[in-house]
Design a protein around this motif. Structure first.
Motif, PDB file in Angstrom:
ATOM      1  N   LEU A 124       1.028  -1.311  -0.068  1.00 57.85           N
ATOM      2  CA  LEU A 124      -0.056   0.352   0.361  1.00 57.85           C
ATOM      3  C   LEU A 124       1.140   1.186   0.124  1.00 57.85           C
ATOM      4  CD1 LEU A 124      -2.864  -0.788   2.556  1.00 57.85           C
ATOM      5  CD2 LEU A 124      -2.817  -1.177   0.043  1.00 57.85           C
ATOM      6  N   THR A 125       1.928   1.341   0.658  1.00 55.96           N
ATOM      7  CA  THR A 125       3.071   2.545   0.189  1.00 55.96           C
ATOM      8  C   THR A 125       3.439   2.674  -0.166  1.00 55.96           C
ATOM      9  OG1 THR A 125       3.897   1.922   2.959  1.00 55.96           O
ATOM     10  CG2 THR A 125       5.192   3.130   2.040  1.00 55.96           C
ATOM     11  N   THR A 126       3.772   1.674  -0.986  1.00 54.11           N
ATOM     12  CA  THR A 126       4.310   1.573  -2.546  1.00 54.11           C
ATOM     13  C   THR A 126       3.458   2.279  -4.087  1.00 54.11           C
ATOM     14  OG1 THR A 126       6.023  -0.432  -2.433  1.00 54.11           O
ATOM     15  CG2 THR A 126       5.047   0.358  -4.890  1.00 54.11           C
ATOM     16  N   VAL A 127       1.953   1.987  -3.930  1.00 55.33           N
ATOM     17  CA  VAL A 127       0.883   2.093  -4.536  1.00 55.33           C
ATOM     18  C   VAL A 127       1.087   3.646  -4.159  1.00 55.33           C
ATOM     19  CG1 VAL A 127      -1.658   2.205  -4.977  1.00 55.33           C
ATOM     20  CG2 VAL A 127      -0.024   0.160  -4.625  1.00 55.33           C
ATOM     21  N   LYS A 128       0.763   4.366  -3.111  1.00 54.56           N
ATOM     22  CA  LYS A 128       1.160   5.862  -2.671  1.00 54.56           C
ATOM     23  C   LYS A 128       1.933   6.035  -3.260  1.00 54.56           C
ATOM     24  CE  LYS A 128       0.760   8.400   1.513  1.00 54.56           C
ATOM     25  NZ  LYS A 128       0.565   9.535   2.541  1.00 54.56           N
ATOM     26  N   GLY A 129       3.091   6.021  -3.531  1.00 53.21           N
ATOM     27  CA  GLY A 129       4.388   6.542  -3.521  1.00 53.21           C
ATOM     28  C   GLY A 129       4.077   6.635  -5.349  1.00 53.21           C
ATOM     29  N   PHE A 130       3.099   5.554  -5.823  1.00 54.48           N
ATOM     30  CA  PHE A 130       3.659   5.939  -7.405  1.00 54.48           C
ATOM     31  C   PHE A 130       2.317   6.629  -7.718  1.00 54.48           C
ATOM     32  CE2 PHE A 130       5.668   1.065  -8.150  1.00 54.48           C
ATOM     33  CZ  PHE A 130       6.600   1.668  -8.207  1.00 54.48           C
ATOM     34  N   LEU A 131       1.085   6.723  -6.827  1.00 55.50           N
ATOM     35  CA  LEU A 131      -0.308   7.571  -7.092  1.00 55.50           C
ATOM     36  C   LEU A 131       0.675   8.847  -6.825  1.00 55.50           C
ATOM     37  CD1 LEU A 131      -2.463   5.628  -5.863  1.00 55.50           C
ATOM     38  CD2 LEU A 131      -2.235   5.905  -7.789  1.00 55.50           C
ATOM     39  N   ILE A 139       2.092  10.305 -10.161  1.00 50.52           N
ATOM     40  CA  ILE A 139       1.981   9.915 -11.264  1.00 50.52           C
ATOM     41  C   ILE A 139       0.786  11.623 -11.367  1.00 50.52           C
ATOM     42  CG2 ILE A 139      -0.855   9.367 -12.294  1.00 50.52           C
ATOM     43  CD1 ILE A 139       0.028   6.468 -11.531  1.00 50.52           C
ATOM     44  N   ASN A 140       0.436  11.600  -9.584  1.00 52.50           N
ATOM     45  CA  ASN A 140      -0.011  12.571  -9.890  1.00 52.50           C
ATOM     46  C   ASN A 140       0.945  14.825 -10.170  1.00 52.50           C
ATOM     47  OD1 ASN A 140      -2.443  14.758  -8.630  1.00 52.50           O
ATOM     48  ND2 ASN A 140      -1.273  14.904  -7.625  1.00 52.50           N
ATOM     49  N   GLU A 141       2.129  14.209  -9.525  1.00 53.08           N
ATOM     50  CA  GLU A 141       2.821  15.274  -9.573  1.00 53.08           C
ATOM     51  C   GLU A 141       3.059  15.495 -11.352  1.00 53.08           C
ATOM     52  OE1 GLU A 141       6.592  14.499  -8.536  1.00 53.08           O
ATOM     53  OE2 GLU A 141       5.636  14.037  -6.009  1.00 53.08           O
ATOM     54  N   ASN A 148       2.942   7.696 -16.253  1.00 55.11           N
ATOM     55  CA  ASN A 148       1.790   6.819 -15.831  1.00 55.11           C
ATOM     56  C   ASN A 148       1.106   5.469 -15.732  1.00 55.11           C
ATOM     57  OD1 ASN A 148       2.795   8.918 -14.644  1.00 55.11           O
ATOM     58  ND2 ASN A 148       0.826  10.515 -15.820  1.00 55.11           N
ATOM     59  N   THR A 149       1.325   5.264 -17.639  1.00 60.63           N
ATOM     60  CA  THR A 149       0.690   3.795 -17.283  1.00 60.63           C
ATOM     61  C   THR A 149       1.720   2.976 -17.012  1.00 60.63           C
ATOM     62  OG1 THR A 149       0.293   4.317 -19.726  1.00 60.63           O
ATOM     63  CG2 THR A 149       0.517   2.305 -19.391  1.00 60.63           C
ATOM     64  N   PRO A 164      11.187   3.718  -5.822  1.00 63.06           N
ATOM     65  CA  PRO A 164      10.343   4.933  -5.857  1.00 63.06           C
ATOM     66  C   PRO A 164      10.734   5.986  -4.465  1.00 63.06           C
ATOM     67  CG  PRO A 164       8.306   4.164  -6.548  1.00 63.06           C
ATOM     68  CD  PRO A 164       9.900   3.194  -5.966  1.00 63.06           C
ATOM     69  N   LEU A 165      11.044   4.269  -4.039  1.00 67.60           N
ATOM     70  CA  LEU A 165      11.547   4.730  -2.306  1.00 67.60           C
ATOM     71  C   LEU A 165      12.556   5.299  -2.464  1.00 67.60           C
ATOM     72  CD1 LEU A 165      10.631   5.251   1.014  1.00 67.60           C
ATOM     73  CD2 LEU A 165      10.985   2.807   0.966  1.00 67.60           C
ATOM     74  N   ALA A 166      13.473   4.502  -3.081  1.00 69.91           N
ATOM     75  CA  ALA A 166      14.991   4.803  -2.830  1.00 69.91           C
ATOM     76  C   ALA A 166      14.820   6.089  -3.427  1.00 69.91           C
ATOM     77  CB  ALA A 166      15.722   4.286  -3.542  1.00 69.91           C
ATOM     78  N   SER A 167      14.531   6.598  -4.213  1.00 63.04           N
ATOM     79  CA  SER A 167      14.840   7.648  -5.340  1.00 63.04           C
ATOM     80  C   SER A 167      14.439   9.048  -3.957  1.00 63.04           C
ATOM     81  CB  SER A 167      14.010   8.315  -6.808  1.00 63.04           C
ATOM     82  OG  SER A 167      14.020   7.258  -7.559  1.00 63.04           O
ATOM     83  N   LYS A 168      13.449   8.800  -3.688  1.00 59.04           N
ATOM     84  CA  LYS A 168      12.991  10.238  -2.577  1.00 59.04           C
ATOM     85  C   LYS A 168      14.712  10.178  -1.278  1.00 59.04           C
ATOM     86  CE  LYS A 168       9.308  10.978   0.286  1.00 59.04           C
ATOM     87  NZ  LYS A 168       7.954  10.145   1.381  1.00 59.04           N
TER      88      LYS A 168
END
Length: 428
Positions: free
Chosen positions: A221-228, A231-233, A241-242, A291-295
């Motif tokens: 769920l944390t991963t999905v939140k990061g991807f969303l 996408i929003n950015e 985004n796909t 995504p977590l690593a990039s952040k």
């Protein structure tokens, strides 16, 4: 009859009582699936009757018609633990087994049994709520009073004056009563603690299971939140985004799979064991964790030198890799490098995940994998590494942890290799 023969006879009597008590307790506590300590009245009556019978067989008889033995101990045991239903029948048994010997001692036995039965009937309920040590002292004192009464009655009515024999009998009976009751209460108390421990462990299992499920579902769920958020950015970048959406959907599927595994936890089901392409699982885990690593400005590199597959469940291996990688990234507070290396050695495939984060002390490494032990403070549960150890063990693998404080940590996973080989994939 010499005093040494009297003492030896009483010791043999005590030994037989102890052996039978231990055998009965072991049978009751080990062979039967009991969930309470109290034994039923009938088995107690049968055991006490057998002990009374053996005590009389091993008794030491003097020429004056008096018989010395320890049959009062099983009588007291049966009356205390068997309750008021057993006590009258044991009293009848005490008199019945003594009846064939006749003599002056028969009258003393009848009188002592009657008085003792009344005393046990009155004192037993009052002592039930007392601490077990105090009960043992009371029973010992009661046995001493019985021996005193057993001397006074013959001396008053039959002129008995063998003080040395009485002293040996009184001391042996009192000490034996203390020893027998202390043993019984210790066994009883130990079993109560065992039942409480089993109950506590069951509650702990439920607690750990619930917390572990929450932990494992939170990761995807944390991963999905990061991807969303990504996408929003940048909503205009359709191709990216796909791809992110596909990974997010796969993570939701993984969360669903985790939930299904826990829901089916109590039901026996065959373990999935297929050839796993380790390269593919490492690459997929890298994509999920990126995504977590990039952040956190962390570089993730992989150097995959293995050629074979391993047997097991791909979902479980991915779960292990994501947990280990996520822990490595979270250990690096201000950037760094997470490196994944794979190689083969002695028919085993090794996966090493290394970071240059805060590291751990030897004590922390030893406790790694314990429930609720975490270096993340309030944000950690310790269930991630516990899950890693369990899943790796389920795949016949091993986990080794190398760490130095402020130098980083390496988690080494090793699995038996499958005979099958995989086609080399692009790992860059």
């Amino acid at each position: 009859m010499s005093h040494s023969e009297l003492f030896n006879g009483l010791l043999i009597n005590l030994l037989v009582i102890l052996i039978i008590i231990l055998l009965v307790n072991f049978y009751h506590l080990s062979n039967k699936r009991v969930y309470k300590v109290q034994i039923k009245s009938f088995p107690i009556f049968i055991t006490a009757t057998i002990l009374i019978f053996f005590s009389l067989l091993l008794s030491v008889e003097f020429n004056n018609g008096f018989i010395y033995d320890l049959r009062f101990i099983p009588f007291l045991l049966g009356g205390i633990y068997g309750g008021r239903k057993v006590l009258p029948w044991l009293a009848v048994t005490m008199i019945a087994v003594r009846l064939p010997f006749l003599g002056s001692g028969l009258i003393v036995t009848v009188a002592l049994t009657f008085v003792s039965s009344l005393a046990i009937h009155y004192l037993s309920p009052k002592l039930a709520a007392k601490p077990w040590v105090r009960r043992v002292y009371w029973f010992t004192f009661f046995s001493f009073c019985y021996s005193i009464l057993g001397f006074l009655l013959p001396s008053l009515f039959f002129g008995f004056s063998d003080y040395s024999s009485f002293l040996i009998y009184s001391v042996t009976l009192t000490a034996s009563t203390f020893f027998v009751f202390y043993l019984c209460e210790m066994i009883r108390t130990t079993y109560i603690l065992q039942l409480e421990s089993i109950k506590y462990e069951k509650m702990q299992v439920v607690s750990h299971l619930a917390a572990s499920m929450s932990h494992e579902v939170r990761n995807p769920l944390t991963t999905v939140k990061g991807f969303l958020q990504l996408i929003n950015e940048n909503p205009s970048d359709a191709p990216t985004n796909t791809e992110l959406s596909k990974i997010a959907v796969s993570e939701i599927d993984r969360a669903t799979e985790v939930i299904n595994q826990y829901l089916n936890f109590a039901k026996p089901h065959p373990e999935l064991e297929i050839d796993i392409n380790v390269t593919g699982e490492i690459n997929r885990s890298k994509e999920i964790i990126m995504p977590l690593a990039s952040k956190k400005s962390i570089i993730v590199e992989a150097e995959l030198l293995h050629h074979h597959l391993i047997k097991g469940d791909p979902n479980k291996l991915q779960q292990v890799l994501i947990n280990v990688m996520k822990n490595g990234i979270e250990a690096m507070e201000s950037g760094g490098m997470l490196k994944i290396i794979s190689y083969e050695e002695s028919d085993r495939l090794y996966i090493v995940v290394s970071d240059n984060g805060i590291g751990m002390t030897e004590e922390q490494v030893t406790r790694l994998g314990e429930p609720y032990f975490s270096l993340k403070g309030k944000n950690g549960t310790g269930l991630g590494m516990m899950t890693v150890f369990q899943l790796v063990d389920g795949m016949n693998g091993m986990v080794k942890v190398l760490s130095r404080k402020h130098k980083g940590t390496s988690i080494i996973l090793s699995f038996p290799m499958s005979e099958a080989k995989h086609e080399r994939e692009n790992t860059k």
